[in-house]
Design a protein around this motif. Structure first.
Motif, PDB file in Angstrom:
ATOM      1  N   LEU A 400      11.755  -5.268   8.760  1.00  0.00           N
ATOM      2  CA  LEU A 400      12.006  -3.856   8.458  1.00  0.00           C
ATOM      3  C   LEU A 400      10.925  -3.214   7.596  1.00  0.00           C
ATOM      4  O   LEU A 400      11.048  -2.045   7.243  1.00  0.00           O
ATOM      5  CB  LEU A 400      13.364  -3.720   7.750  1.00  0.00           C
ATOM      6  CG  LEU A 400      14.563  -4.190   8.561  1.00  0.00           C
ATOM      7  CD1 LEU A 400      15.805  -4.159   7.713  1.00  0.00           C
ATOM      8  CD2 LEU A 400      14.747  -3.326   9.785  1.00  0.00           C
ATOM      9  N   GLY A 401       9.903  -3.969   7.232  1.00  0.00           N
ATOM     10  CA  GLY A 401       8.872  -3.378   6.388  1.00  0.00           C
ATOM     11  C   GLY A 401       7.597  -4.196   6.407  1.00  0.00           C
ATOM     12  O   GLY A 401       7.591  -5.380   6.745  1.00  0.00           O
ATOM     13  N   HIS A 402       6.485  -3.537   6.051  1.00  0.00           N
ATOM     14  CA  HIS A 402       5.199  -4.217   5.934  1.00  0.00           C
ATOM     15  C   HIS A 402       5.231  -5.181   4.750  1.00  0.00           C
ATOM     16  O   HIS A 402       5.900  -4.937   3.745  1.00  0.00           O
ATOM     17  CB  HIS A 402       4.078  -3.195   5.718  1.00  0.00           C
ATOM     18  CG  HIS A 402       3.724  -2.428   6.961  1.00  0.00           C
ATOM     19  ND1 HIS A 402       2.954  -2.965   7.964  1.00  0.00           N
ATOM     20  CD2 HIS A 402       4.028  -1.169   7.354  1.00  0.00           C
ATOM     21  CE1 HIS A 402       2.793  -2.064   8.918  1.00  0.00           C
ATOM     22  NE2 HIS A 402       3.443  -0.964   8.581  1.00  0.00           N
ATOM     23  N   GLN A 403       4.469  -6.240   4.869  1.00  0.00           N
ATOM     24  CA  GLN A 403       4.417  -7.226   3.797  1.00  0.00           C
ATOM     25  C   GLN A 403       3.263  -6.969   2.834  1.00  0.00           C
ATOM     26  O   GLN A 403       3.010  -7.770   1.940  1.00  0.00           O
ATOM     27  CB  GLN A 403       4.319  -8.635   4.394  1.00  0.00           C
ATOM     28  CG  GLN A 403       5.548  -8.981   5.221  1.00  0.00           C
ATOM     29  CD  GLN A 403       5.561 -10.419   5.679  1.00  0.00           C
ATOM     30  OE1 GLN A 403       4.720 -11.213   5.282  1.00  0.00           O
ATOM     31  NE2 GLN A 403       6.516 -10.762   6.536  1.00  0.00           N
ATOM     32  N   SER A 404       2.546  -5.873   3.021  1.00  0.00           N
ATOM     33  CA  SER A 404       1.499  -5.453   2.089  1.00  0.00           C
ATOM     34  C   SER A 404       1.507  -3.929   2.035  1.00  0.00           C
ATOM     35  O   SER A 404       2.267  -3.273   2.764  1.00  0.00           O
ATOM     36  CB  SER A 404       0.128  -5.986   2.542  1.00  0.00           C
ATOM     37  OG  SER A 404      -0.171  -5.526   3.843  1.00  0.00           O
ATOM     38  N   GLU A 405       0.679  -3.358   1.186  1.00  0.00           N
ATOM     39  CA  GLU A 405       0.671  -1.911   1.008  1.00  0.00           C
ATOM     40  C   GLU A 405       0.175  -1.208   2.272  1.00  0.00           C
ATOM     41  O   GLU A 405      -0.794  -1.639   2.892  1.00  0.00           O
ATOM     42  CB  GLU A 405      -0.216  -1.535  -0.183  1.00  0.00           C
ATOM     43  CG  GLU A 405       0.356  -1.987  -1.518  1.00  0.00           C
ATOM     44  CD  GLU A 405      -0.557  -1.626  -2.676  1.00  0.00           C
ATOM     45  OE1 GLU A 405      -1.667  -1.110  -2.415  1.00  0.00           O
ATOM     46  OE2 GLU A 405      -0.165  -1.845  -3.824  1.00  0.00           O
ATOM     47  N   VAL A 406       0.853  -0.120   2.632  1.00  0.00           N
ATOM     48  CA  VAL A 406       0.470   0.658   3.810  1.00  0.00           C
ATOM     49  C   VAL A 406      -0.706   1.556   3.446  1.00  0.00           C
ATOM     50  O   VAL A 406      -0.656   2.296   2.462  1.00  0.00           O
ATOM     51  CB  VAL A 406       1.662   1.503   4.311  1.00  0.00           C
ATOM     52  CG1 VAL A 406       1.267   2.273   5.560  1.00  0.00           C
ATOM     53  CG2 VAL A 406       2.866   0.616   4.579  1.00  0.00           C
ATOM     54  N   ARG A 407      -1.776   1.475   4.258  1.00  0.00           N
ATOM     55  CA  ARG A 407      -2.986   2.253   3.973  1.00  0.00           C
ATOM     56  C   ARG A 407      -3.176   3.430   4.917  1.00  0.00           C
ATOM     57  O   ARG A 407      -3.968   4.324   4.634  1.00  0.00           O
ATOM     58  CB  ARG A 407      -4.226   1.345   4.083  1.00  0.00           C
ATOM     59  CG  ARG A 407      -4.224   0.145   3.187  1.00  0.00           C
ATOM     60  CD  ARG A 407      -4.188   0.482   1.726  1.00  0.00           C
ATOM     61  NE  ARG A 407      -5.274   1.337   1.294  1.00  0.00           N
ATOM     62  CZ  ARG A 407      -5.725   1.422   0.047  1.00  0.00           C
ATOM     63  NH1 ARG A 407      -5.173   0.688  -0.891  1.00  0.00           N
ATOM     64  NH2 ARG A 407      -6.701   2.244  -0.272  1.00  0.00           N
ATOM     65  N   SER A 408      -2.478   3.444   6.053  1.00  0.00           N
ATOM     66  CA  SER A 408      -2.720   4.491   7.046  1.00  0.00           C
ATOM     67  C   SER A 408      -1.426   4.836   7.770  1.00  0.00           C
ATOM     68  O   SER A 408      -0.630   3.946   8.079  1.00  0.00           O
ATOM     69  CB  SER A 408      -3.770   4.025   8.066  1.00  0.00           C
ATOM     70  OG  SER A 408      -3.898   4.938   9.121  1.00  0.00           O
ATOM     71  N   VAL A 409      -1.207   6.127   7.997  1.00  0.00           N
ATOM     72  CA  VAL A 409      -0.066   6.590   8.791  1.00  0.00           C
ATOM     73  C   VAL A 409      -0.555   7.623   9.802  1.00  0.00           C
ATOM     74  O   VAL A 409      -1.558   8.312   9.569  1.00  0.00           O
ATOM     75  CB  VAL A 409       1.048   7.210   7.916  1.00  0.00           C
ATOM     76  CG1 VAL A 409       1.801   6.159   7.160  1.00  0.00           C
ATOM     77  CG2 VAL A 409       0.496   8.257   6.984  1.00  0.00           C
ATOM     78  N   CYS A 410       0.137   7.719  10.941  1.00  0.00           N
ATOM     79  CA  CYS A 410      -0.220   8.711  11.957  1.00  0.00           C
ATOM     80  C   CYS A 410       1.008   9.046  12.778  1.00  0.00           C
ATOM     81  O   CYS A 410       1.948   8.241  12.880  1.00  0.00           O
ATOM     82  CB  CYS A 410      -1.341   8.200  12.855  1.00  0.00           C
ATOM     83  SG  CYS A 410      -0.955   6.659  13.713  1.00  0.00           S
TER      84      CYS A 410
END
Length: 922
Positions: A400-410
């Motif tokens: 349900l989620g990334h295991q590291s920080e999200v750097r990009s969204v689109c």
């Protein structure tokens, strides 16, 4: 006067991608009377109750702005207390239909709350903070009872001690290496343990044992005993260091060090957790190892002691003198048995333990990579078969989620899906449900774009590669070695026939889309590929690129803090936009190709004209680096986000700020506006993706500015930060002064003034004051009582403390009438009376005219409280009698049902045995 320009407001919908935050602890929760299935986990500023079986959210407890630092589920599992970074504590009722509303909010600390702990009955709550103080709260009364000061560093753990003595005792530990015992009746520390050389991080209580985890590998174990008054210890035992008592008569308990539990894990002890039956103890350090210990029962201790003595006797031989020297006292190794350790795949942040039936131990683990894992372990090795693995993973929440920080969204081109790229994967999300649809494992992603048609996504990697991902298959179609260094930016060409990439290797590359035959075995289908068309070599690292919608210009943000604009068709130099003092990290061009907006590490946003390269306005936009800017499609309005965590909307024509949206806790890295302009999604260092939606609500700039100004004024206390009582310097209030308590004091003053005016005009039958009409009261007595009722319980004492003495005297004079006419609010009026007397005792006793009033109040309160106590006693014993009758009646019924069920089981067993005999005979 011209028309006021109006805007449509964007409002936050929800946050997703986060499973658990690393700063606070996790707890098992019981929802719908089901144990071991639901988990309370911190998620930035919210608390999420996860259903481990289904793998989705059950409940969400919300609060804005401030991050959750600790939480604790009450012993009855009906309530959950949550502490925040601003020192506030909120209590939620999980069993209520309005679970999302806090039943009480307590302002307890100046800094973040570090620990919360209930007593065995769930009636009291102890809170420790980074401000070195402990606060004991009465949960029923919803107000603080005592503030304990004595530690010199942040509180790390605290417990109620209700097992050895009958007194109310709190035990606390701190980073100042001390363990303190507090008497809540006197509010003083009566014992301090100072034999730890490093910070004490956690405490655990098992029966009469206390385990303290410090920065060392060994955990000290202390035995607590009730102090019998007489000093029975010899000088030799004290010299040997077996006792750490001060031989004082004040202490109701004696504490002796009875051994050390050696940990196998490295680093300091982070958490010590026991289950509610106190049969299991688990601990972990700063690494990936959880160590488990089983606490033996009295019978098991005797068996282990006899076994050990037998071994010692065998080793000593038949020599009688050696037998006399054998140890006949039970040691710590007889009471505590080490179980198998659990090793996780990531660093551990928090754990919780529950012991189920058949001694099955379940360990809930919160990991640093934004995931929850539930492990199962057999606490009794006798029950486990040799072939079965000892440690099992029952459930895990990772998808349900990334295991590291999200750097990009689109956003996808149809605005229905959201893509997010992090250090280990790329995820596709359903915009409405905010659920993860696909996950593609990758390397570190820096930028991402949906290809027209939304069947493919382009990913720019930290390694310089350009990845083409098939959305439907969630698979990487092609991996193109596009650049030598980081690929910082991808921009689509407005004609939708290709894209441009900018990299840290100082080059820009133009690519065109083409369809090629799929790999062998994939049928006749075609897949997307990129054909390299042209390259532009620059003198500086390219950080961001953008193409004007009219396909005329190409804007490039460089590391030398300038923006170069080239003709797209010939790559000829056109303009240089200079003015930023630090590198330009983001830029965008408006839909009509007239404006360019740039954001830089110098915290400024600059708006430029594309025709002549003139700077229209430079705006100091954020308190830290501006990370992303984007125009709302078909408008000149801009969204920006920065490392200060804020998300702001700007008007590119009037250069005014429209609104500041509730942003991230920490840094905001990237934002994306949907192609239809209705939605906005942002990502940040708090592991959350936040979704905003444009509403039909119109906002006027002056109104928004006025609201922000009022909010800033409300954050500052009008009476100052000083919390001391003028006439009682040693009195420390358990509560903290807030804006709410100041407003409550103002409401009391206003109520008394209105009541006084109403009584003066009573003969003329005056009209009711608007406030009295709003509260639906017709006389000053009900008005004053309703004013007290409307004040939050945690703010009442602080509000009374702010009242001047003349108002206090007036209030005391009105109390006899209040007690006579409103006996239903006796408890509240008693509380007001006692507190006013406690604080203003000296000036009241010095005023002779107050003596008759005091005697009258004392008589009335004694009489009314006695009547109330009699009513409560009558009701309590009546209910107890009814309960006894119901139990006797139902007990007979239950016994009869059990007998019938047993007869049915015996009958089935006899029939089964008959059938087996018949088969054997045949």
């Amino acid at each position: 006067m011209g028309l006021t320009k109006q805007y449509l407001a964007y409002r936050a919908i929800d946050s997703f991608n986060i499973i658990t935050s690393g700063r606070a602890n996790v707890n098992f929760a019981i929802v719908d009377k089901t144990e071991g299935r639901y988990v309370a986990a911190p998620a930035a500023e919210n608390v999420i109750i996860w259903d481990l079986r289904k793998g989705d959210r059950k409940l969400t407890l919300r609060r804005e702005k401030f991050e959750v630092t600790c939480l604790r589920v009450s012993p009855d599992h009906l309530h959950i207390a949550v502490g925040y970074t601003d020192g506030m504590v909120q209590i939620f009722d999980l069993s209520s239909e309005r679970y999302y509303e806090a039943i009480c909010t307590l302002a307890l600390h100046k800094h973040a709350v570090s620990i919360l702990r209930y007593d065995q009955q769930g009636m009291r709550l102890v809170s420790g903070g980074l401000d070195t103080e402990l606060v004991v709260v009465d949960v029923v009364e919803q107000a603080g009872r005592a503030r304990l000061s004595g530690h010199n560093a942040a509180i790390t753990d605290a417990h109620f001690l209700q097992r050895v003595v009958d007194q109310s005792i709190v035990v606390s530990c701190s980073k100042d290496t001390q363990i303190k015992f507090w008497n809540l009746e006197t509010q003083f520390c009566f014992k301090t343990i100072v034999d730890n050389r490093t910070e004490v991080w956690a405490l655990a209580f098992i029966g009469d044992l206390m385990v303290a985890g410090a920065s060392e590998s060994g955990m000290n174990v202390y035995r607590l005993k009730k102090h019998d008054g007489a000093v029975t210890e010899t000088l030799e035992s004290a010299v040997e260091g077996l006792s750490i008592d001060d031989e004082d008569a004040i202490s109701p308990i004696s504490v002796s060090n009875c051994g050390i539990i050696q940990r196998a894990g490295k680093g300091r002890t982070v958490n010590l957790v026991t289950d509610y039956t106190e049969r299991v103890l688990s601990c972990h350090g700063t690494n990936d190892l959880i160590e488990n210990f089983y606490i033996c029962t009295a019978e098991e201790v005797k068996q282990r002691l006899a076994k050990r003595l037998k071994k010692e006797k065998k080793a000593a031989g038949d020599d009688a003198s050696d037998e006399a020297q054998l140890s006949k006292q039970q040691s710590l190794s007889d009471e505590i048995k080490r179980l198998e350790s659990i090793r996780t795949k990531q660093k551990i942040k928090s754990i919780d333990v529950v012991l189920g039936q058949n001694k099955e131990m379940r360990v809930l683990v919160s990991l640093a990579n934004n995931s929850l894992v539930l492990h199962s372990l057999e606490a009794s090795p006798k029950n486990r078969k040799a072939a079965d693995p000892s440690v099992k993973v029952l459930r895990s929440l990772t998808r349900l989620g990334h295991q590291s920080e999200v750097r990009s969204v689109c956003f996808s081109n149809d605005s229905l899906a959201v893509g997010s790229g992090a250090g280990e994967s790329f995820k596709f999300w359903d915009r409405d449900a905010m659920q993860c649809l696909r996950t593609v494992p990758t390397d570190y992603i820096l930028c991402s774009k949906f290809v027209p048609g939304d069947h493919y996504v382009l990913l720019g990697m930290k390694s310089g590669k350009l990845l083409i991902v098939d959305v439907g298959a969630a698979d990487i179609v092609e991996e193109i070695p596009a650049h030598e260094n980081e690929l910082w930016s991808i921009a689509m060409l407005p004609d939708q026939k290709g894209c441009i990439t900018g990299s840290g290797d100082q080059t820009l590359k133009i690519w065109t889309f083409e369809l090629i035959d799929a790999a062998a075995g994939a049928g006749e289908s075609k897949v997307l590929s990129l054909l390299h068309k042209n390259t532009l070599k620059l003198e500086e690292t390219v950080l961001c690129v953008c193409v004007s919608p009219d396909m005329k210009y190409l804007a490039v943000g460089l590391l030398d803090a300038t923006v170069k604009i080239f003709f797209l068709d010939t790559f000829k130099f056109y303009l240089s936009l200079y003015g930023h003092k630090l590198p330009v990290l983001c830029l965008d061009i408006s839909y009509d190709s007239n404006l360019v907006v740039t954001g830089s590490a110098d915290r400024n946003i600059k708006i430029w004209g594309l025709n002549f390269g003139d700077c229209h306005r430079s705006i100091f936009a954020h308190d830290d680096t501006v990370m992303s800017v984007q125009f709302i499609p078909k408008t000149h309005m801009i969204f920006s986000c920065g490392k200060d965590g804020k998300v702001k909307q700007w008007d590119g024509d009037s250069f005014e700020k429209i609104i500041t949206l509730p942003g991230h806790i920490g840094e905001a890295y990237c934002l994306a506006v949907s192609p239809n302009g209705r939605f906005l999604v942002t990502c940040g260092s708090d592991r959350t993706l936040r979704m905003y939606e444009r509403t039909d609500e119109t906002i006027v700039l002056k109104d928004v500015q006025e609201e922000e100004r009022e909010q800033m004024e409300n954050e500052q206390l009008a009476t100052g930060e000083d919390n001391s009582v003028p006439l009682l310097p040693s009195l420390k209030m358990a509560s903290r002064k807030t804006v709410g308590s100041e407003k409550a004091a103002e409401s009391i003053l206003e109520c008394l003034e209105i009541s006084k005016q109403f009584e003066l005009e009573a003969e003329e039958k005056p009209e009711l004051h608007p406030l009295m009409q709003a509260l639906q009261v017709k006389n000053p007595v009900d008005f004053l009582v309703n004013t007290f009722i409307r004040i939050r319980a945690s703010d009442l004492e602080e509000a009374l403390l702010l009242l001047p003495f003349s108002v206090v005297c007036e209030l005391l004079e009105r109390l006899p009438i209040l007690l006579t006419q409103r006996p239903d609010q006796l408890e509240l009026l008693c509380r007001v009376t006692i507190f006013l007397f406690k604080v203003h005792m000296k000036p009241i006793s010095a005023t002779k005219s107050m003596k008759p009033l005091l005697l009258k109040l004392l008589t009335m309160l004694k009489r009314d409280v006695g009547q109330l106590r009699d009513i409560l006693g009558w009701n309590l014993h009546g209910l107890a009698l009814l309960q006894t009758e119901v139990e006797q009646r139902e007990g007979v019924q239950l016994f009869r049902d059990a007998t019938q069920a047993r007869r049915k089981r015996d009958k089935k067993r006899r029939e089964a045995s008959k059938r087996r005999l018949q088969i054997q005979m045949v």
